[in-house]
Design an enzyme around this catalytic site. Structure first.
Site, PDB file in Angstrom:
ATOM      1  N   LYS A  28    -114.381  69.217 -54.351  1.00 22.04           N
ATOM      2  CA  LYS A  28    -115.497  68.217 -54.742  1.00 22.04           C
ATOM      3  C   LYS A  28    -116.269  67.602 -53.529  1.00 22.04           C
ATOM      4  O   LYS A  28    -115.826  67.706 -52.495  1.00 22.04           O
ATOM      5  CB  LYS A  28    -114.892  67.010 -55.572  1.00 22.04           C
ATOM      6  CG  LYS A  28    -114.117  66.215 -54.798  1.00 22.04           C
ATOM      7  CD  LYS A  28    -113.227  65.333 -55.686  1.00 22.04           C
ATOM      8  CE  LYS A  28    -112.191  64.563 -54.812  1.00 22.04           C
ATOM      9  NZ  LYS A  28    -113.096  63.418 -53.786  1.00 22.04           N
ATOM     10  N   CYS A  86    -110.910  57.645 -54.217  1.00 27.15           N
ATOM     11  CA  CYS A  86    -111.126  59.023 -55.000  1.00 27.15           C
ATOM     12  C   CYS A  86    -109.659  58.926 -56.089  1.00 27.15           C
ATOM     13  O   CYS A  86    -109.897  59.217 -57.165  1.00 27.15           O
ATOM     14  CB  CYS A  86    -110.701  60.374 -54.173  1.00 27.15           C
ATOM     15  SG  CYS A  86    -112.451  60.168 -53.300  1.00 27.15           S
ATOM     16  N   ASP A  91    -106.715  64.329 -52.650  1.00 31.61           N
ATOM     17  CA  ASP A  91    -107.451  64.491 -51.397  1.00 31.61           C
ATOM     18  C   ASP A  91    -106.234  64.043 -50.167  1.00 31.61           C
ATOM     19  O   ASP A  91    -106.751  63.153 -49.355  1.00 31.61           O
ATOM     20  CB  ASP A  91    -108.543  63.427 -51.240  1.00 31.61           C
ATOM     21  CG  ASP A  91    -109.630  63.839 -52.242  1.00 31.61           C
ATOM     22  OD1 ASP A  91    -109.539  64.553 -52.893  1.00 31.61           O
ATOM     23  OD2 ASP A  91    -110.645  62.940 -52.223  1.00 31.61           O
TER      24      ASP A  91
HETATM   25  C1  VGL Z   1    -112.701  59.539 -50.334  1.00 30.49           C
HETATM   26  C2  VGL Z   1    -114.283  58.398 -49.519  1.00 30.49           C
HETATM   27  C3  VGL Z   1    -115.063  59.363 -49.127  1.00 30.49           C
HETATM   28  C4  VGL Z   1    -111.327  59.797 -50.820  1.00 30.49           C
HETATM   29  C5  VGL Z   1    -113.568  60.574 -50.038  1.00 30.49           C
HETATM   30  O1  VGL Z   1    -110.574  60.561 -50.844  1.00 30.49           O
HETATM   31  O2  VGL Z   1    -110.814  58.430 -51.271  1.00 30.49           O
HETATM   32  N1  VGL Z   1    -113.156  58.208 -49.869  1.00 30.49           N
HETATM   33  N2  VGL Z   1    -114.707  60.471 -49.595  1.00 30.49           N
END
Ligand code: VGL
Ligand code: ZN
Length: 205
Positions: A106, A151, A8
Site C-alpha cells: 500500500k 496503520c 507494516d
Molecule cells: C505508517 C505513517 C506513515 C504506519 C505508515 O505504518 O503506521 N505511519 N506510513
C-alpha cells in the site's frame, strides 16, 4: 475462521529506521508467537515510490511531522520511509515470514497516502484485502504491528466497516504518539473492537 494481520513490521518503523516507532522492535517476537495460532497469516507492507506526496522531503520548506495537505486531504508529513526496494521497506529480519501467505502493499500512489491495509486514505481504491479474506472464509481478524495509532488503527477501522470481528492484540503493537493512541483506542472500543494480549491468544488458541 480467524486471520492474523501483521501490519507494516518493516525496518523503517523500528529503532534505527527513518520513522522509528518507540519500542517498535518489541512487536517482532510477539508477532512470531502469534503466528502458529492462526490458519491464515497475512502481512501488509508500506511501499512508497521515492518522492511520495506524504514525505516532508517532497515539499520544499516543510519539516517532518508538520501537518499539510495532499490533494484535498489532511496529511501528516513524514520523514521519507519505506521507499520501494530499499532496506527500510523490508520486513524486520527477525520476523518469521514462512507462514505469511499473502502480502498486501500500500502507499504506492504518490498522490495519496494509505494507512489502512484495506483502502487508501480517501477510500478511493481498495487493496483487495477484504475480498481476499472473505474468499478464505475469514470472519475475524487479529491485528498486530506498527504503528498502533496509524496503520494498525486505520486497518482496524476498515476491518470493522467491512464487517469483520476485530481483535486488537495490544501488546503486539506500538504507537508513534501515546495521546494519539489513546484516542484511537477509545474510538475502536466504541465501534466494537476488542482488545486482547498475545498471551490471551496463545493460551486460548
Ligand atoms: C505508517 C505513517 C506513515 C504506519 C505508515 O505504518 O503506521 N505511519 N506510513
Ligand atoms: Zn507510509
Amino acid at each position: 475462521m480467524k486471520a492474523l494481520l501483521l501490519i507494516d513490521i518493516q525496518n523503517d518503523f523500528v529503532p534505527g529506521g527513518s520513522l522509528a516507532v518507540p519500542g517498535g522492535d518489541a512487536v517482532v517476537a510477539l508477532a512470531n508467537q502469534l503466528q502458529p495460532r492462526f490458519e491464515l497469516v497475512v502481512a501488509t507492507q508500506d511501499w512508497h515510490p521515492a518522492g511520495h506526496g506524504s514525505f516532508a522531503g517532497t515539499h520544499p520548506g516543510r519539516q517532518p511531522f508538520e501537518q499539510g495537505e495532499l490533494h484535498g486531504l489532511l496529511q501528516t508529513l513524514w520523514p521519507d520511509h519505506c521507499v520501494q526496494g530499499t532496506a527500510g521497506a523490508e520486513f524486520v529480519p527477525g520476523l518469521d515470514q514462512h507462514r505469511i501467505e499473502a502480502i498486501f502493499r500500500k502507499g504506492t500512489n504518490p498522490a495519496i497516502d494509505s494507512y489502512s491495509g484495506f483502502f487508501d486514505n480517501g477510500h478511493r481504491k481498495s487493496t483487495g484485502l477484504a475480498d481476499y479474506l472473505r474468499g478464505r472464509g475469514v470472519t475475524a481478524v487479529y491485528l498486530a504491528g506498527l504503528a498502533a495509532d496509524f496503520c494498525v488503527y486505520f486497518s482496524a477501522l476498515d476491518a470493522l466497516q467491512e464487517g469483520f470481528a476485530v481483535f486488537f492484540v495490544e501488546d503486539a503493537t506500538r504507537a508513534i504518539s501515546a495521546e494519539g493512541y489513546q484516542q484511537a483506542r477509545a474510538d475502536l472500543a466504541q465501534r466494537g473492537a476488542r482488545f486482547v494480549t498475545t498471551a490471551d491468544v496463545v493460551v486460548s488458541g
